[in-house]
Structures are given as C-alpha cells and as structure tokens.
Design a protein around this motif. Structure first.
Motif, PDB file in Angstrom:
ATOM      1  N   PRO A   1     -74.050  24.033  14.249  1.00  0.00           N
ATOM      2  CA  PRO A   1     -75.281  23.841  13.475  1.00  0.00           C
ATOM      3  C   PRO A   1     -76.103  25.125  13.383  1.00  0.00           C
ATOM      4  N   THR A   2     -76.941  25.212  12.371  1.00  0.00           N
ATOM      5  CA  THR A   2     -77.838  26.355  12.247  1.00  0.00           C
ATOM      6  C   THR A   2     -79.128  25.926  11.580  1.00  0.00           C
ATOM      7  N   LEU A   3     -80.148  26.763  11.724  1.00  0.00           N
ATOM      8  CA  LEU A   3     -81.428  26.560  11.055  1.00  0.00           C
ATOM      9  C   LEU A   3     -81.502  27.492   9.852  1.00  0.00           C
ATOM     10  N   LEU A   4     -81.761  26.916   8.690  1.00  0.00           N
ATOM     11  CA  LEU A   4     -81.907  27.690   7.461  1.00  0.00           C
ATOM     12  C   LEU A   4     -83.378  27.708   7.071  1.00  0.00           C
ATOM     13  N   PHE A   5     -83.930  28.902   6.904  1.00  0.00           N
ATOM     14  CA  PHE A   5     -85.328  29.075   6.530  1.00  0.00           C
ATOM     15  C   PHE A   5     -85.411  29.372   5.034  1.00  0.00           C
ATOM     16  N   LEU A   6     -86.221  28.593   4.319  1.00  0.00           N
ATOM     17  CA  LEU A   6     -86.451  28.812   2.903  1.00  0.00           C
ATOM     18  C   LEU A   6     -87.878  29.320   2.722  1.00  0.00           C
ATOM     19  N   HIS A   7     -88.006  30.517   2.159  1.00  0.00           N
ATOM     20  CA  HIS A   7     -89.306  31.163   2.010  1.00  0.00           C
ATOM     21  C   HIS A   7     -89.812  31.018   0.572  1.00  0.00           C
ATOM     22  N   PRO A   8     -90.985  30.408   0.382  1.00  0.00           N
ATOM     23  CA  PRO A   8     -91.537  30.298  -0.970  1.00  0.00           C
ATOM     24  C   PRO A   8     -91.996  31.653  -1.465  1.00  0.00           C
ATOM     25  N   LYS A  57     -91.182  17.845  17.332  1.00  0.00           N
ATOM     26  CA  LYS A  57     -91.629  19.230  17.253  1.00  0.00           C
ATOM     27  C   LYS A  57     -92.226  19.663  18.591  1.00  0.00           C
ATOM     28  N   GLY A  58     -91.747  20.784  19.099  1.00  0.00           N
ATOM     29  CA  GLY A  58     -92.259  21.315  20.348  1.00  0.00           C
ATOM     30  C   GLY A  58     -91.492  20.876  21.579  1.00  0.00           C
ATOM     31  N   VAL A  59     -90.597  19.886  21.430  1.00  0.00           N
ATOM     32  CA  VAL A  59     -89.861  19.413  22.609  1.00  0.00           C
ATOM     33  C   VAL A  59     -88.349  19.483  22.399  1.00  0.00           C
ATOM     34  N   GLY A  60     -87.922  20.129  21.308  1.00  0.00           N
ATOM     35  CA  GLY A  60     -86.491  20.295  21.099  1.00  0.00           C
ATOM     36  C   GLY A  60     -85.926  21.317  22.068  1.00  0.00           C
ATOM     37  N   ARG A  61     -84.640  21.565  21.965  1.00  0.00           N
ATOM     38  CA  ARG A  61     -83.956  22.411  22.939  1.00  0.00           C
ATOM     39  C   ARG A  61     -83.633  23.788  22.366  1.00  0.00           C
ATOM     40  N   LYS A  62     -83.533  24.761  23.269  1.00  0.00           N
ATOM     41  CA  LYS A  62     -82.983  26.051  22.927  1.00  0.00           C
ATOM     42  C   LYS A  62     -81.491  26.017  23.239  1.00  0.00           C
ATOM     43  N   VAL A  63     -80.681  26.433  22.277  1.00  0.00           N
ATOM     44  CA  VAL A  63     -79.238  26.333  22.433  1.00  0.00           C
ATOM     45  C   VAL A  63     -78.589  27.656  22.043  1.00  0.00           C
ATOM     46  N   LYS A  64     -77.685  28.145  22.895  1.00  0.00           N
ATOM     47  CA  LYS A  64     -76.950  29.363  22.578  1.00  0.00           C
ATOM     48  C   LYS A  64     -75.990  29.091  21.423  1.00  0.00           C
ATOM     49  N   ARG A  65     -75.962  30.018  20.522  1.00  0.00           N
ATOM     50  CA  ARG A  65     -75.118  29.866  19.344  1.00  0.00           C
ATOM     51  C   ARG A  65     -73.632  30.031  19.675  1.00  0.00           C
ATOM     52  N   GLU A  66     -72.825  29.379  18.857  1.00  0.00           N
ATOM     53  CA  GLU A  66     -71.398  29.639  18.818  1.00  0.00           C
ATOM     54  C   GLU A  66     -71.033  30.016  17.385  1.00  0.00           C
ATOM     55  N   ARG A  67     -69.791  30.330  17.157  1.00  0.00           N
ATOM     56  CA  ARG A  67     -69.349  30.790  15.835  1.00  0.00           C
ATOM     57  C   ARG A  67     -69.551  29.709  14.782  1.00  0.00           C
ATOM     58  N   ARG A  68     -70.061  30.122  13.638  1.00  0.00           N
ATOM     59  CA  ARG A  68     -70.260  29.222  12.495  1.00  0.00           C
ATOM     60  C   ARG A  68     -69.607  29.845  11.266  1.00  0.00           C
ATOM     61  N   VAL A  69     -69.068  28.996  10.402  1.00  0.00           N
ATOM     62  CA  VAL A  69     -68.505  29.428   9.125  1.00  0.00           C
ATOM     63  C   VAL A  69     -69.133  28.593   8.027  1.00  0.00           C
ATOM     64  N   SER A  70     -69.465  29.231   6.912  1.00  0.00           N
ATOM     65  CA  SER A  70     -69.988  28.478   5.768  1.00  0.00           C
ATOM     66  C   SER A  70     -69.212  28.841   4.510  1.00  0.00           C
ATOM     67  N   LEU A  71     -69.084  27.864   3.622  1.00  0.00           N
ATOM     68  CA  LEU A  71     -68.467  28.068   2.316  1.00  0.00           C
ATOM     69  C   LEU A  71     -69.532  27.788   1.262  1.00  0.00           C
ATOM     70  N   THR A  72     -69.893  28.805   0.487  1.00  0.00           N
ATOM     71  CA  THR A  72     -70.909  28.660  -0.541  1.00  0.00           C
ATOM     72  C   THR A  72     -70.229  28.627  -1.903  1.00  0.00           C
ATOM     73  N   PHE A  73     -70.430  27.529  -2.617  1.00  0.00           N
ATOM     74  CA  PHE A  73     -69.798  27.314  -3.918  1.00  0.00           C
ATOM     75  C   PHE A  73     -70.801  27.657  -5.014  1.00  0.00           C
ATOM     76  N   ARG A  74     -70.393  28.559  -5.928  1.00  0.00           N
ATOM     77  CA  ARG A  74     -71.279  29.023  -6.991  1.00  0.00           C
ATOM     78  C   ARG A  74     -70.540  29.016  -8.324  1.00  0.00           C
ATOM     79  N   THR A  75     -71.312  29.055  -9.400  1.00  0.00           N
ATOM     80  CA  THR A  75     -70.745  29.067 -10.745  1.00  0.00           C
ATOM     81  C   THR A  75     -71.220  30.298 -11.496  1.00  0.00           C
ATOM     82  N   VAL A  76     -70.266  31.145 -11.866  1.00  0.00           N
ATOM     83  CA  VAL A  76     -70.541  32.278 -12.742  1.00  0.00           C
ATOM     84  C   VAL A  76     -70.192  31.851 -14.161  1.00  0.00           C
ATOM     85  N   GLU A  77     -71.166  31.831 -15.040  1.00  0.00           N
ATOM     86  CA  GLU A  77     -70.919  31.320 -16.393  1.00  0.00           C
ATOM     87  C   GLU A  77     -70.349  32.379 -17.337  1.00  0.00           C
TER      88      GLU A  77
END
Length: 246
Positions: free
Chosen positions: A132-139, A216-236
């Motif tokens: 798992p990972t946390l994704l931050f979206l910045h406006p 919020k405020g009581v979740g855990r800190k967890v050491k990361r392990e390897r993650r892989v993502s596949l991002t699907f996109r369309t070039v028109e």
C-alpha cells in the motif's frame, strides 16, 4: 460494463477507487511477467527509481510511436478490456488505453508533485501491486488577489487530499484532478498512516489496511516494502500508418 459510479470517492466526482481490481493470482502473475521483462525495458530516472514503458513512446510532438502491448495486460489478465468496460475512455478517439507505464518504488523512493501533461487524454487508471501507499493530490494554488499597485495578497496554498492505495486496487483520475492538480508519493522509508485523513476510507476493503489507517492521529507507522504500479494512459495522437497492437 462495470458501474464506476458506485466507486466514486465521496466529494470528488473525478476520482474513483476500485479495490480488488485484480485477484491475488493475477497480481502474482503480473509481477512475475514484469520481472521477466528484458533488461533494456527498464529505464532509470535521475533519482535511481526504475520504470518501463509499454505500448510505445512519444515523439517531441507528443505523437505515439506505437508498439504492441504485452499479452499480460491484454489477454491474461485482460486489463485493457476491464478498464475499457469502465467507460472512462468512451469519449476519447482511441476508446481505451494504448500505453502502460510501470513504476517500481523501493523503500525510500517516491515521485515529486507533477502532472502527466497534455499529451494524454485527461483520464488515467493506476493499478497498485504488492504494497500500500499514500498518494497526495495537490490542488492548484489559489490566484493572487491584487490589492493595489504596490502589494498583492497571495493566499496560502490549499492542503492536499490523500488517498490510500491498497494492493490490487485501481485508481481512476479524471478531469481537473488530472489536468490541474499534481500527484505525489513521498520519498520516505516508512509511511505514517496516522498523520493523514484519507478521502477514500469508505472504499477500503482490506482489513489490514483499515487497521493501518485507524482514526486520524492513531494510525500506525509502517516501514515500506517494494511496490509496483501500472499506469494506463491514452495517447490520442498516433503516428499515421502505424498500428498500436494488442
């Protein structure tokens, strides 16, 4: 056809979060096929993180020079058809993804705030595997308010929204969240799941991940392990006379 509307993130109509988009067996198979990819397929970004491009590469004019997508996204598992069935590419000229970007994230590796740019149809689908990972979206920053010719008032930046991406989940990013917002994964060796409030909490399915988040405020800190993502996109814009294969 999958009813994507039931997977929309509350309060964010241009975000959809689909848990268990692939099975555990399919996830294992995809990870295995990625590992078997020819070594030249791997490219390194300046930070050292590795990635692969499938389906072709872009020219300087944002034209896709297409190549056939591998069978492990078109046949088993049939990821292209599954994503097509979501209907999120129905208004594009191509009608489905024609490029897949594979990112590998080892502990300590992330990606700086960025947007994918105008070369792509404004929808992207990202499949998370292994960890798992946390994704931050910045406006986008609010506009500066002109007070007079001497001083302008620059409002403070708006805080990001945060999504928790479970292994085997699919995130669909559309509209302004694609064109105007920037997305980021922190360069850290452990994630502090208690320091953030994830907007897709209601859509999380895995019990272990729900325990990580907690309140919020009581979740855990967890050491990361390897993650892989596949991002699907369309070039028109595809090179004339060339066929993007399946």
């Amino acid at each position: 056809m999958t009813d994507i509307e039931k997977f929309r993130v509350p309060g964010h109509s241009d975000l959809a979060y689909i848990p268990d988009f692939v099975s555990e067996a399919e996830s294992d198979y995809i990870v295995k096929k990625i590992a078997e990819s020819p070594l030249p397929k791997w490219k390194n970004v300046p930070t050292g993180r590795r990635l692969q491009y499938w389906g072709g590469t872009l020219t300087k004019t944002n034209t896709l020079i297409p190549e056939a997508l591998p069978a492990w996204v078109t046949q088993f598992p049939d990821l292209i058809d599954r994503i097509k069935d979501l209907g999120v590419y129905s208004d594009s000229k191509i009608g489905q993804p024609n490029q897949v970007l594979i990112n590998e994230y080892r502990p300590g590796e992330g990606i700086d705030p960025h947007s994918d740019g105008p070369a792509y149809y404004p929808t992207t689908c990202s499949l998370s595997l292994l960890w798992p990972t946390l994704l931050f979206l910045h406006p986008p920053p609010p506009p500066t308010v002109a007070l007079n010719s001497i001083m302008d008032l620059t409002p403070p930046d708006l805080p990001p929204i945060v999504l928790l991406l479970e292994p085997r989940s699919l995130l669909v990013l559309q509209g302004e969240k694609y064109t105007d917002w920037k997305h980021e994964i922190k360069h850290v060796f452990e994630d502090d799941f208690g320091a953030v409030e994830v907007v897709n909490r209601e859509g999380l399915k895995g019990k272990k991940v729900q325990e990580l988040v907690g309140e919020k405020g009581v979740g855990r800190k967890v050491k990361r392990e390897r993650r892989v993502s596949l991002t699907f996109r369309t070039v028109e814009k595809v090179g004339k006379g060339l066929v993007f294969g399946r």
